[in-house]
Design a protein around this motif. Structure first.
Motif: not given
Ligand code: ADP
Ligand code: ZN
Length: 602
Positions: A18, A20-22, A25, A43-44, A47, A49-50, A557
């Protein structure tokens, strides 16, 4: 600090692919890399987990992730392994040999992320093991499990304070998708995070289209139209309240040619696991479930979530519908409700063992859910307002925005309806009340002397289904309430009085005349490509997934696959530039996908 965030960015690019960070993050990660604690509300699909995976890989040592469900842990570990990250899960489902192997790997400092169930973590043996390691971070996932008022309460979460006592210098991050202020404060106080800053992202899920409806054909008939019309080939979850309804609905969908399986607590564990795995591996399209299903599901390409019963709160509704469209692509939240739902939910609360304070709270939550059903304004605005996010503009991506409902002033009819409840002694069901209003003379009615009442026949001007929808509205608004003794009767609620006195107007939706074909207008079409290349890309992904025994989305994905489809990369550099293609995935799957693209262009 700036340097540390720069290394984090490199991890994001190299490992996860990826660019950039969202937000937020980057802020969360900067804080953790700096040694501070944090509470993350997103929200679900936002992102979360990152927020801990990236610092875990940036810092030396091992990060420990506390997660309440084995399925969730396994899912994440599997996904991380495909990114080339050494991650394991420690839980009660492992045998002694597996456990020993993981402990050895930990001892050798090879493990970057260790997922562990709270009860396991809190065992003295585990704590001693951790004390010997270099722990760089504790991530407490699904942190709302610490809330005693919530539906996912896990008593072991209350003891996680211990981590701070035993490892005072290790930063901690708690994460959740439950946003209401009460839960947030409980997390902060119970996990000892009162000093930690809160990082919050909007709870809006703009890719989810909300549609809530009542009346008309039976719920499942309408569901069938909806699926056939919009999601014939897609993954979806259908929620029902009872096991029996789950079984019936799954079978009924099967009989109508759809790929569907049931999931509820009455099935044995092996069957539940099998059905869940089939869903994740795209071997079955639809899972019909009680709410038992879902918390452990991280499938990103669920294209619709349907409710055949009312959820009991907006928290539940938001959480359940949140399982749709985690990949950010267009998805539907569809709900059908009836009067019976309202009655059942109210009674469940009344008859529960809970104390008065708890009941009042549950009732308040139910009212908010009913409010969303009845609103004639933007659904999203209403939903977000409940979670404390106020916005001016309607969203343009919900049923009410796309086709604003027709409404009529039903004040006078409501007075008649409430009078009928009152005059008949506040204990009859809707059908009987409608018979009285419409002047339908029959022996049972006569036996109560109801043909002699002043309200007998005063509602002949309206058809029966209009009365039905009006009664449903009155029940939703608490103007009539299920009789405490049950039997399907209704009495007047405290909110009936202002209507009867003419102090409050009643505006309701015009009775549903929706036909399935009409309801399709203005519905955003799914953005999934429909051509041969797309099918080939999917087939290749499936093949790679089968060979590795993982779900297809773990390979790539849908959003990544769509970008490949759109950009048609011809070489490694072009493929590497696509979001979601990290170094390891490029190495493992790159050639296969490039070969497919070359064959296409030949
Ligand atoms: P959550 O745990 O908040 O429900 P996830 O961590 O599973 O969400 O992330 C949801 C989706 O967003 C995943 O497909 C992940 O790969 C994607 N994602 C998360 N952060 C980024 C980012 N910075 N750039 C692009 N995709 C991202
Ligand atoms: Zn809207």
């Amino acid at each position: 600090m700036v340097d540390a965030l720069q290394s984090a960015r490199e991890v994001l690019q190299q490992v996860f692919g990826f660019s950039d960070f969202r937000p937020p993050q980057d802020e969360v990660i900067a804080r953790l890399l700096d040694g501070g604690d944090a509470l993350v509300l997103m929200p679900t699909g936002g992102g979360k987990s990152l927020c801990y995976q990236v610092p875990a890989l940036t810092l030396p040592g091992t990060a420990v992730v506390i997660s309440p469900l084995i399925a969730l842990m396994e899912d994440q570990v599997q996904a991380l392994q495909q990114y080339g990250v050494t991650a394991y899960a420690l839980h009660s489902g492992l045998d002694a040999g597996d456990t020993q192997r993981i402990e050895e790997a930990l001892g050798e400092g090879r493990v970057k992320l260790l997922y562990v169930a709270p009860e396991r973590l809190l065992q003295e043996r585990s704590l001693r093991l951790l004390a010997r390691l270099q722990i760089n971070l504790f991530a407490i996932d699904e942190a709302h499990c610490v809330s005693q008022w919530g539906h996912d309460f896990r008593p072991e979460y209350l003891r996680l304070q211990l981590l701070h006592e035993r490892f005072p210098t290790v930063p901690r991050v708690a994460l959740t998708a439950t946003a209401d202020p009460r839960t947030r404060e409980e997390i902060r106080s119970r996990l000892g995070l009162l000093q930690a800053p809160v990082f919050q992202r909007s709870f809006d899920r703009p890719n989810i289209h909300y549609r809530l409806q009542s009346g008309g054909e039976s719920g499942r008939q309408q569901l069938l139209h909806f699926i056939r019309q919009h999601h014939a080939e897609d993954s979806g979850i259908v929620y029902c309240l009872s096991r029996k309804r789950v079984e019936e609905t799954a079978q009924w969908l099967q009989e109508h040619g759809l790929s569907a399986l049931p999931y509820h607590a009455g099935l044995d564990a092996a069957t539940r696991r099998r059905h869940q795995a089939m869903f994740q591996n795209d071997e079955v399209r639809i899972v019909v479930a009680t709410i038992a299903f879902g918390m452990g599901i991280d499938k990103p390409d669920v294209r619709f979530v349907a409710h055949l019963n009312l959820p009991k709160s907006l928290e539940s509704y938001y959480q359940e519908t949140g399982r749709a469209g985690r990949d950010g692509l267009a998805a539907d939240a569809w709900l059908h409700y009836g009067l019976q739902d309202v009655v059942q939910l109210r009674q469940m609360i009344q008859q529960s063992e809970a104390d008065a304070a708890h009941k009042a709270l549950e009732l308040e939550r139910l009212e908010a859910m009913l409010g969303l059903c009845e609103t004639i304004g933007c659904r999203r605005r209403e939903l977000l307002a409940y979670f404390g996010e106020l916005r001016e503009q309607p969203c343009g991506n919900c049923d009410n925005c796309i086709s604003p409902p027709a409404v009529w002033n039903a004040s006078e009819a409501a007075q008649k309806a409430l009078s009928a409840v009152h005059r008949t002694g506040q204990r009859f069901g809707i059908q009987h009340l409608i018979d009285v209003l419409m002047g339908r003379d029959h022996p049972r009615l006569r036996s109560f002397g109801h043909h002699e009442l002043s309200v007998f026949g005063i509602g002949r001007d309206l058809p029966a289904n209009t009365w039905r929808s009006l009664f449903r509205h009155l029940a939703l608004r608490g103007q009539i309430l299920p009789h405490p003794e049950g039997h399907g009767g209704f009495c007047l609620g405290p909110r009936a009085r202002p209507v009867l006195r003419g102090e409050e107007e009643v505006w309701i939706r015009a009775p549903a005349t929706e036909e399935p074909s009409k309801s399709a207008t203005g519905h955003p079409r799914s953005s999934t490509p429909q051509d041969e290349l797309w099918e080939q890309l999917r087939a290749l992904r499936l093949e790679l997934a089968r060979a590795r025994g993982v779900p297809p989305y773990v390979i790539f994905h849908d959003s990544t696959l769509q970008e490949i489809h759109r950009r048609r990369p011809r070489d490694r550099a072009a493929l590497a530039a696509i979001p979601g293609v990290g170094e390891r995935k490029l190495e493992n799957f790159g050639e296969d996908f490039l070969r497919l693209m070359r064959e296409q262009q030949a």
